[in-house]
Design a protein around this motif. Structure first.
Motif, mmCIF file in Angstrom:
data_model
loop_
_atom_site.group_PDB
_atom_site.id
_atom_site.type_symbol
_atom_site.label_atom_id
_atom_site.label_comp_id
_atom_site.label_asym_id
_atom_site.label_seq_id
_atom_site.Cartn_x
_atom_site.Cartn_y
_atom_site.Cartn_z
ATOM 1 N N GLN A 1 -4.170 5.011 7.300
ATOM 2 C CA GLN A 1 -2.899 4.700 7.948
ATOM 3 C C GLN A 1 -2.584 3.212 7.814
ATOM 4 O O GLN A 1 -3.483 2.370 7.865
ATOM 5 C CB GLN A 1 -2.983 5.077 9.428
ATOM 6 C CG GLN A 1 -1.680 5.014 10.161
ATOM 7 C CD GLN A 1 -1.812 5.520 11.592
ATOM 8 O OE1 GLN A 1 -2.916 5.753 12.095
ATOM 9 N NE2 GLN A 1 -0.694 5.674 12.259
ATOM 10 N N LEU A 2 -1.308 2.912 7.660
ATOM 11 C CA LEU A 2 -0.843 1.526 7.694
ATOM 12 C C LEU A 2 -0.643 1.138 9.145
ATOM 13 O O LEU A 2 0.002 1.865 9.907
ATOM 14 C CB LEU A 2 0.481 1.392 6.933
ATOM 15 C CG LEU A 2 0.446 1.773 5.461
ATOM 16 C CD1 LEU A 2 1.840 1.692 4.862
ATOM 17 C CD2 LEU A 2 -0.526 0.899 4.698
ATOM 18 N N LEU A 3 -1.181 -0.004 9.538
ATOM 19 C CA LEU A 3 -1.104 -0.432 10.934
ATOM 20 C C LEU A 3 -0.437 -1.793 11.049
ATOM 21 O O LEU A 3 -0.743 -2.712 10.293
ATOM 22 C CB LEU A 3 -2.503 -0.514 11.549
ATOM 23 C CG LEU A 3 -3.350 0.757 11.516
ATOM 24 C CD1 LEU A 3 -4.714 0.492 12.125
ATOM 25 C CD2 LEU A 3 -2.645 1.898 12.221
ATOM 26 N N PHE B 1 0.870 -1.188 0.000
ATOM 27 C CA PHE B 1 0.000 0.000 0.000
ATOM 28 C C PHE B 1 0.906 1.236 0.000
ATOM 29 O O PHE B 1 1.112 1.854 1.039
ATOM 30 C CB PHE B 1 -0.892 0.023 1.239
ATOM 31 C CG PHE B 1 -1.755 -1.190 1.411
ATOM 32 C CD1 PHE B 1 -2.947 -1.326 0.702
ATOM 33 C CD2 PHE B 1 -1.386 -2.203 2.276
ATOM 34 C CE1 PHE B 1 -3.742 -2.451 0.872
ATOM 35 C CE2 PHE B 1 -2.178 -3.329 2.458
ATOM 36 C CZ PHE B 1 -3.361 -3.454 1.744
ATOM 37 N N PRO B 2 1.483 1.590 -1.139
ATOM 38 C CA PRO B 2 2.485 2.650 -1.131
ATOM 39 C C PRO B 2 1.956 4.057 -0.865
ATOM 40 O O PRO B 2 2.679 4.883 -0.315
ATOM 41 C CB PRO B 2 3.116 2.563 -2.524
ATOM 42 C CG PRO B 2 2.161 1.797 -3.363
ATOM 43 C CD PRO B 2 1.325 0.964 -2.444
ATOM 44 N N GLN B 3 0.702 4.350 -1.247
ATOM 45 C CA GLN B 3 0.215 5.724 -1.164
ATOM 46 C C GLN B 3 -1.056 5.845 -0.334
ATOM 47 O O GLN B 3 -1.894 4.954 -0.321
ATOM 48 C CB GLN B 3 -0.057 6.267 -2.560
ATOM 49 C CG GLN B 3 1.200 6.355 -3.415
ATOM 50 C CD GLN B 3 0.885 6.762 -4.838
ATOM 51 O OE1 GLN B 3 0.025 6.159 -5.476
ATOM 52 N NE2 GLN B 3 1.563 7.777 -5.324
ATOM 53 N N ASP B 4 -1.187 7.004 0.315
ATOM 54 C CA ASP B 4 -2.405 7.292 1.062
ATOM 55 C C ASP B 4 -3.479 7.827 0.110
ATOM 56 O O ASP B 4 -3.272 7.900 -1.108
ATOM 57 C CB ASP B 4 -2.117 8.257 2.222
ATOM 58 C CG ASP B 4 -1.642 9.637 1.772
ATOM 59 O OD1 ASP B 4 -1.817 10.009 0.585
ATOM 60 O OD2 ASP B 4 -1.100 10.366 2.624
ATOM 61 N N LYS B 5 -4.630 8.212 0.650
ATOM 62 C CA LYS B 5 -5.752 8.677 -0.178
ATOM 63 C C LYS B 5 -5.407 9.905 -1.003
ATOM 64 O O LYS B 5 -5.934 10.107 -2.086
ATOM 65 C CB LYS B 5 -6.959 8.995 0.715
ATOM 66 C CG LYS B 5 -7.603 7.796 1.342
ATOM 67 C CD LYS B 5 -8.771 8.244 2.216
ATOM 68 C CE LYS B 5 -9.280 7.135 3.079
ATOM 69 N NZ LYS B 5 -10.320 7.621 4.013
ATOM 70 N N ALA B 6 -4.504 10.744 -0.491
ATOM 71 C CA ALA B 6 -4.111 11.975 -1.189
ATOM 72 C C ALA B 6 -3.013 11.724 -2.222
ATOM 73 O O ALA B 6 -2.581 12.651 -2.909
ATOM 74 C CB ALA B 6 -3.642 13.014 -0.176
ATOM 75 N N GLY B 7 -2.546 10.479 -2.327
ATOM 76 C CA GLY B 7 -1.501 10.159 -3.283
ATOM 77 C C GLY B 7 -0.092 10.339 -2.747
ATOM 78 O O GLY B 7 0.873 10.180 -3.487
#
Length: 120
Positions: free
Chosen positions: A78-80, A48-54
């Motif tokens: 967030q990565l948990l 999962f390299p990117q968050d919602k905002a890229g």
């Protein structure tokens, strides 16, 4: 050895889905023994390299534990990691309504009652 030989594959589950369901969709079976090795920030950032905002993730939340972690928690974006995997072991049936998981799936030979994989 298992990964290189193709005896285990890792699939992203859908949000809220168990690894049992994810692996079944890929005609494989979930293997609990792989959750400890993938409970690492570098593994989660690769999946999962990117968050919602890229933006690229630079870290993972390590203050959580649960049967559905490690995973990407979409609501928190967030990565948990599972910080207490020995007392609250990740399992194939764990799920969170907003969690997307990486699922370790192994090939199950047709008509066999056991799943085969090598130990390294």
């Amino acid at each position: 050895a298992d990964v290189k030989a193709g005896r285990v594959s890792f699939y992203k589950g859908d949000v809220g889905e168990t690894c049992h369901a994810t692996c079944k969709r890929h005609h494989t079976k979930c293997s609990d023994r792989w959750f400890k090795p993938i409970n690492k920030c570098e593994v989660m950032m690769a999946a999962f390299p990117q968050d919602k905002a890229g933006q690229y993730f630079k870290s993972c939340g390590s203050q959580f534990y649960g049967h559905d972690l490690p995973g990407y928690q979409r609501e928190m974006d967030q990565l948990l990691l599972n910080n207490d995997i020995d007392n609250f072991p990740t399992n194939c049936g764990g799920r969170g309504d907003n969690t997307q998981r990486i699922c370790p799936c192994v090939y199950k030979y047709p008509h066999a009652l056991v799943t085969y994989h090598s130990v390294f």
